[in-house]
Design a protein around this motif. Sequence first.
Motif, PDB file in Angstrom:
ATOM      1  N   VAL A  19       5.198  14.387  -0.710  1.00 48.45           N
ATOM      2  CA  VAL A  19       4.012  15.177  -1.076  1.00 48.45           C
ATOM      3  C   VAL A  19       2.790  14.271  -1.070  1.00 48.45           C
ATOM      4  O   VAL A  19       2.889  13.079  -1.387  1.00 48.45           O
ATOM      5  N   THR A  20       1.667  14.829  -0.671  1.00 48.96           N
ATOM      6  CA  THR A  20       0.407  14.096  -0.670  1.00 48.96           C
ATOM      7  C   THR A  20      -0.652  14.908  -1.392  1.00 48.96           C
ATOM      8  O   THR A  20      -0.787  16.112  -1.148  1.00 48.96           O
ATOM      9  N   MET A  21      -1.362  14.249  -2.273  1.00 53.59           N
ATOM     10  CA  MET A  21      -2.458  14.871  -3.012  1.00 53.59           C
ATOM     11  C   MET A  21      -3.749  14.156  -2.622  1.00 53.59           C
ATOM     12  O   MET A  21      -3.763  12.930  -2.472  1.00 53.59           O
ATOM     13  N   LEU A  61       5.259   5.390  -4.498  1.00 52.71           N
ATOM     14  CA  LEU A  61       3.865   5.819  -4.466  1.00 52.71           C
ATOM     15  C   LEU A  61       3.099   5.067  -3.388  1.00 52.71           C
ATOM     16  O   LEU A  61       3.325   3.888  -3.144  1.00 52.71           O
ATOM     17  N   ARG A  62       2.176   5.790  -2.770  1.00 57.50           N
ATOM     18  CA  ARG A  62       1.289   5.177  -1.797  1.00 57.50           C
ATOM     19  C   ARG A  62      -0.092   5.774  -1.975  1.00 57.50           C
ATOM     20  O   ARG A  62      -0.246   6.995  -1.942  1.00 57.50           O
ATOM     21  N   ALA A  63      -1.071   4.931  -2.179  1.00 56.00           N
ATOM     22  CA  ALA A  63      -2.453   5.389  -2.306  1.00 56.00           C
ATOM     23  C   ALA A  63      -3.247   4.883  -1.124  1.00 56.00           C
ATOM     24  O   ALA A  63      -3.021   3.783  -0.630  1.00 56.00           O
ATOM     25  N   THR A  64      -4.161   5.712  -0.671  1.00 60.50           N
ATOM     26  CA  THR A  64      -5.079   5.302   0.393  1.00 60.50           C
ATOM     27  C   THR A  64      -6.502   5.548  -0.074  1.00 60.50           C
ATOM     28  O   THR A  64      -6.755   6.373  -0.949  1.00 60.50           O
ATOM     29  N   LEU A  65      -7.401   4.807   0.537  1.00 59.40           N
ATOM     30  CA  LEU A  65      -8.809   4.961   0.212  1.00 59.40           C
ATOM     31  C   LEU A  65      -9.610   4.812   1.495  1.00 59.40           C
ATOM     32  O   LEU A  65      -9.465   3.822   2.208  1.00 59.40           O
ATOM     33  N   ASP A  66     -10.415   5.801   1.768  1.00 61.42           N
ATOM     34  CA  ASP A  66     -11.312   5.774   2.921  1.00 61.42           C
ATOM     35  C   ASP A  66     -12.734   5.849   2.399  1.00 61.42           C
ATOM     36  O   ASP A  66     -13.220   6.930   2.061  1.00 61.42           O
ATOM     37  N   THR A  67     -13.385   4.711   2.340  1.00 64.34           N
ATOM     38  CA  THR A  67     -14.734   4.681   1.770  1.00 64.34           C
ATOM     39  C   THR A  67     -15.747   5.372   2.687  1.00 64.34           C
ATOM     40  O   THR A  67     -16.760   5.873   2.205  1.00 64.34           O
ATOM     41  N   GLN A  70     -15.299   8.838   1.798  1.00 65.09           N
ATOM     42  CA  GLN A  70     -15.270   8.968   0.338  1.00 65.09           C
ATOM     43  C   GLN A  70     -14.103   9.856  -0.098  1.00 65.09           C
ATOM     44  O   GLN A  70     -14.291  10.886  -0.766  1.00 65.09           O
ATOM     45  N   SER A  71     -12.932   9.450   0.310  1.00 64.24           N
ATOM     46  CA  SER A  71     -11.747  10.214  -0.058  1.00 64.24           C
ATOM     47  C   SER A  71     -10.588   9.270  -0.356  1.00 64.24           C
ATOM     48  O   SER A  71     -10.540   8.131   0.129  1.00 64.24           O
ATOM     49  N   SER A  72      -9.677   9.759  -1.163  1.00 67.05           N
ATOM     50  CA  SER A  72      -8.488   9.004  -1.524  1.00 67.05           C
ATOM     51  C   SER A  72      -7.303   9.954  -1.525  1.00 67.05           C
ATOM     52  O   SER A  72      -7.462  11.171  -1.720  1.00 67.05           O
ATOM     53  N   SER A  73      -6.123   9.408  -1.305  1.00 66.70           N
ATOM     54  CA  SER A  73      -4.922  10.226  -1.366  1.00 66.70           C
ATOM     55  C   SER A  73      -3.828   9.492  -2.116  1.00 66.70           C
ATOM     56  O   SER A  73      -3.825   8.252  -2.187  1.00 66.70           O
ATOM     57  N   LEU A  74      -2.946  10.271  -2.685  1.00 66.96           N
ATOM     58  CA  LEU A  74      -1.754   9.743  -3.347  1.00 66.96           C
ATOM     59  C   LEU A  74      -0.552  10.449  -2.739  1.00 66.96           C
ATOM     60  O   LEU A  74      -0.507  11.688  -2.731  1.00 66.96           O
TER      61      LEU A  74
END
Lengths: 108, 114
Positions: A19-21, A61-67, A70-74
Amino acid sequence: SQWGEENLQALSIQEGEDVTMNCSYKTYTTVVHWYRQDSGRGPALIILIRSNEREKRSGRLRATLDTSSQSSSLSITAAQCEDTAVYFCATGNYKYVFGAGTRLKVIA
Amino acid sequence: NAGVIQTPRHKVTGKGQEATLWCEPISGHSAVFWYRQTIVQGLEFLTYFRNQAPIDDSGMPKERFSAQMPNQSHSTLKIQSTQPQDSAVYLCASSPQENQDTQYFGPGTRLLVL
């Protein structure tokens, strides 16, 4: 609002699924925190990702960040029933601004 | 490490009464934060102390709400003349000096104003 999502989202998945949020934010931040909150308890930090990191992993868990966007996902891999909780993203170095959250239910 | 301690866990007050909420931060942490959580508004920042000094209270309602940190081991949030719209879960968090952008939350105090 600091965040693009205005309302609490709800997801229901089967055990073992991935699942990705997602969260999007409106103002500059150097760090995104992801918290989970179990019923009747306070938020607990599960992973944080800084602006100089595109991806961060911790167990399933895997988190991403796209500056730039301006978005992030878990993402949670192979979700388990005990992953059932509300998940929040938060920005800020001290004065946290929380997203509306995602209520995740993992069904056996 | 007992984590952040908040008391009471539940409080019911009548409209117009005063409510005092207590927070004991993690030992050694230098910062204390207060947030309010409701279904409608979600989690909102209220106020913040560092080394017991008030730093930012921009989220505090201007009337009836006040917060103090008389010593490094506890902080209080006081609501005077409580109103039904004050009903919420009030969360306290603390953070260590060496990692100031990470906050550890207590279980919260659920306040119900009748």
